[in-house]
Design a protein around this motif. Structure first.
Motif, PDB file in Angstrom:
ATOM      1  N   LYS A   1    -105.950 -72.219 -13.138  1.00  0.00           N
ATOM      2  CA  LYS A   1    -104.802 -72.169 -14.110  1.00  0.00           C
ATOM      3  C   LYS A   1    -103.840 -71.112 -13.204  1.00  0.00           C
ATOM      4  CE  LYS A   1    -106.565 -72.115 -18.891  1.00  0.00           C
ATOM      5  NZ  LYS A   1    -106.959 -71.588 -20.078  1.00  0.00           N
ATOM      6  N   ILE A   2    -104.252 -70.119 -12.588  1.00  0.00           N
ATOM      7  CA  ILE A   2    -103.486 -69.312 -11.792  1.00  0.00           C
ATOM      8  C   ILE A   2    -103.023 -70.178 -10.588  1.00  0.00           C
ATOM      9  CG2 ILE A   2    -103.461 -67.282 -10.157  1.00  0.00           C
ATOM     10  CD1 ILE A   2    -103.648 -66.619 -13.204  1.00  0.00           C
TER      11      ILE A   2
ATOM     12  N   GLU B   1    -102.572 -73.576 -10.341  1.00  0.00           N
ATOM     13  CA  GLU B   1    -101.516 -74.424 -10.926  1.00  0.00           C
ATOM     14  C   GLU B   1    -100.157 -73.825 -11.115  1.00  0.00           C
ATOM     15  OE1 GLU B   1    -101.248 -77.515 -14.811  1.00  0.00           O
ATOM     16  OE2 GLU B   1    -103.014 -76.392 -14.473  1.00  0.00           O
ATOM     17  N   TYR B   2    -100.313 -72.534 -11.614  1.00  0.00           N
ATOM     18  CA  TYR B   2     -99.095 -71.815 -11.928  1.00  0.00           C
ATOM     19  C   TYR B   2     -98.216 -71.663 -10.532  1.00  0.00           C
ATOM     20  CZ  TYR B   2     -95.777 -68.475 -14.058  1.00  0.00           C
ATOM     21  OH  TYR B   2     -94.673 -67.863 -14.588  1.00  0.00           O
TER      22      TYR B   2
ATOM     23  N   GLU C   1     -96.766 -74.773  -9.021  1.00  0.00           N
ATOM     24  CA  GLU C   1     -95.745 -75.337  -9.956  1.00  0.00           C
ATOM     25  C   GLU C   1     -94.293 -74.338  -9.493  1.00  0.00           C
ATOM     26  OE1 GLU C   1     -96.715 -76.028 -13.733  1.00  0.00           O
ATOM     27  OE2 GLU C   1     -98.100 -77.934 -13.247  1.00  0.00           O
ATOM     28  N   ASN C   2     -94.688 -73.070  -9.187  1.00  0.00           N
ATOM     29  CA  ASN C   2     -93.653 -72.095  -9.244  1.00  0.00           C
ATOM     30  C   ASN C   2     -93.364 -71.309  -8.030  1.00  0.00           C
ATOM     31  OD1 ASN C   2     -92.872 -72.131 -12.324  1.00  0.00           O
ATOM     32  ND2 ASN C   2     -94.814 -72.093 -12.461  1.00  0.00           N
ATOM     33  N   TYR C   3     -94.013 -71.961  -7.144  1.00  0.00           N
ATOM     34  CA  TYR C   3     -93.990 -71.314  -5.774  1.00  0.00           C
ATOM     35  C   TYR C   3     -92.584 -70.767  -5.213  1.00  0.00           C
ATOM     36  CZ  TYR C   3     -92.843 -75.692  -3.676  1.00  0.00           C
ATOM     37  OH  TYR C   3     -92.584 -76.840  -3.363  1.00  0.00           O
TER      38      TYR C   3
ATOM     39  N   LEU D   1     -92.685 -64.758  -7.305  1.00  0.00           N
ATOM     40  CA  LEU D   1     -94.007 -64.383  -8.003  1.00  0.00           C
ATOM     41  C   LEU D   1     -94.719 -63.180  -7.710  1.00  0.00           C
ATOM     42  CD1 LEU D   1     -95.437 -68.112  -7.933  1.00  0.00           C
ATOM     43  CD2 LEU D   1     -93.971 -66.979  -9.643  1.00  0.00           C
TER      44      LEU D   1
ATOM     45  N   ILE E   1     -97.762 -63.032 -13.493  1.00  0.00           N
ATOM     46  CA  ILE E   1     -98.545 -64.318 -13.848  1.00  0.00           C
ATOM     47  C   ILE E   1     -99.814 -64.032 -14.886  1.00  0.00           C
ATOM     48  CG2 ILE E   1    -100.346 -66.102 -12.715  1.00  0.00           C
ATOM     49  CD1 ILE E   1     -98.419 -65.926 -10.389  1.00  0.00           C
TER      50      ILE E   1
ATOM     51  N   GLU F   1     -98.330 -63.367 -18.196  1.00  0.00           N
ATOM     52  CA  GLU F   1     -98.037 -64.689 -18.746  1.00  0.00           C
ATOM     53  C   GLU F   1     -99.270 -65.403 -19.363  1.00  0.00           C
ATOM     54  OE1 GLU F   1     -94.806 -67.149 -17.524  1.00  0.00           O
ATOM     55  OE2 GLU F   1     -93.737 -65.646 -16.596  1.00  0.00           O
ATOM     56  N   LEU F   2    -100.246 -65.406 -18.456  1.00  0.00           N
ATOM     57  CA  LEU F   2    -101.394 -66.156 -19.020  1.00  0.00           C
ATOM     58  C   LEU F   2    -102.528 -65.529 -19.612  1.00  0.00           C
ATOM     59  CD1 LEU F   2    -101.820 -68.168 -15.538  1.00  0.00           C
ATOM     60  CD2 LEU F   2    -100.826 -68.942 -17.620  1.00  0.00           C
TER      61      LEU F   2
END
Length: 247
Positions: A117-118, A120-121, A124-126, A130, A135, A138-139
């Motif tokens: 999940k980390i 993937e985040y 998508e947001n690199y 960050l 993160i 948020e998760l």
């Protein structure tokens, strides 16, 4: 080959696979040449036939990759482009299976759903500025736990992975654009100085030199010489002989 402070020795006709967001390998070539194939990541998605292959082990998948790789080169030289396309698509499938099943890293990196999940985040947001603490919040994860778990699963820190992903995607854009005008601002680097330092550490050259080098390889009209073609035929013949003996 020098890899992670180990020396690996390869003989003629052997194959190795370089992961997409890793720095170039330190190679010493003794009386020989290397055939190097770089594949754009978009082709993985375009030609990947999911669940089309059934492979038993790492040795078998290596054999299939090598076989399809050599037949791709052979068919390009012979101008049999339809067969070259078929061999190339087969090779992409075997490479994808190899990376997903036997050498997990970028496509399905870990067995930990939390770390996935980390990742993937990040993927998508690199381009955003960050931070692991943001993160984790948020998760709904504990930052200290995530930091330890990330390094354990990925063999690198959160910051190192984020930098690698940024540089990997940035390098792709350099090739496509053919210029490096202020590109670092788009990929979340705090300054041009930081970007240049990280880029040189990873690719061992400046962005401009990187562009020129990729353009040189892209525009090489006789990349597959007769000598290379002759060597390829030798190994294809050897593989055919081995397969006949096994059957």
């Amino acid at each position: 080959m020098l890899k992670e402070e180990e020396t690996l020795v390869y003989s003629s006709g052997e194959l190795f696979i370089q992961k997409p967001d890793k720095p170039p390998l330190d190679l010493e070539i003794d009386n020989g040449r290397i055939i190097y194939l770089a594949i754009h990541k978009k082709y993985f998605g375009k030609y990947y036939v999911k669940n089309a292959l059934n492979t038993e082990n790492n040795f078998e998948i290596h054999h299939h990759i090598k076989d399809s790789f050599m037949n791709t080169i052979r068919n390009i030289y012979e101008k049999n482009y339809l067969e070259a396309d078929i061999s190339f698509i087969k090779m992409l499938n075997y490479l994808r299976v190899y990376m997903e099943t036997f050498n997990n890293y970028l496509f399905r990196p870990t067995l930990s759903t939390t770390i996935n999940k980390i990742l993937e985040y990040i993927n998508e947001n690199y381009k955003e500025p960050l931070k692991l603490c943001v993160i984790a919040q948020e998760l709904y994860f504990n930052e200290s736990f995530i930091s330890r778990k990330f390094k354990q699963e990925m063999q690198m820190t959160f910051t190192e992975y984020l930098t690698n992903i940024r540089l990997y995607n940035l390098a792709e854009n350099l090739i496509l654009r053919g210029e490096d005008n202020e590109i670092w601002e788009e990929f979340g680097f705090p300054s041009q100085r930081t970007f240049l330092k990280r880029f040189k550490e990873t690719y061992h050259m400046t962005p401009r030199d990187f562009i020129l080098k990729t353009q040189f390889y892209s525009n090489s009209p006789n990349a597959i010489t007769k000598a290379v073609y002759t060597e390829i035929l030798k190994y294809i013949k050897l593989d055919d002989t081995s397969a006949s003996e096994m059957s």
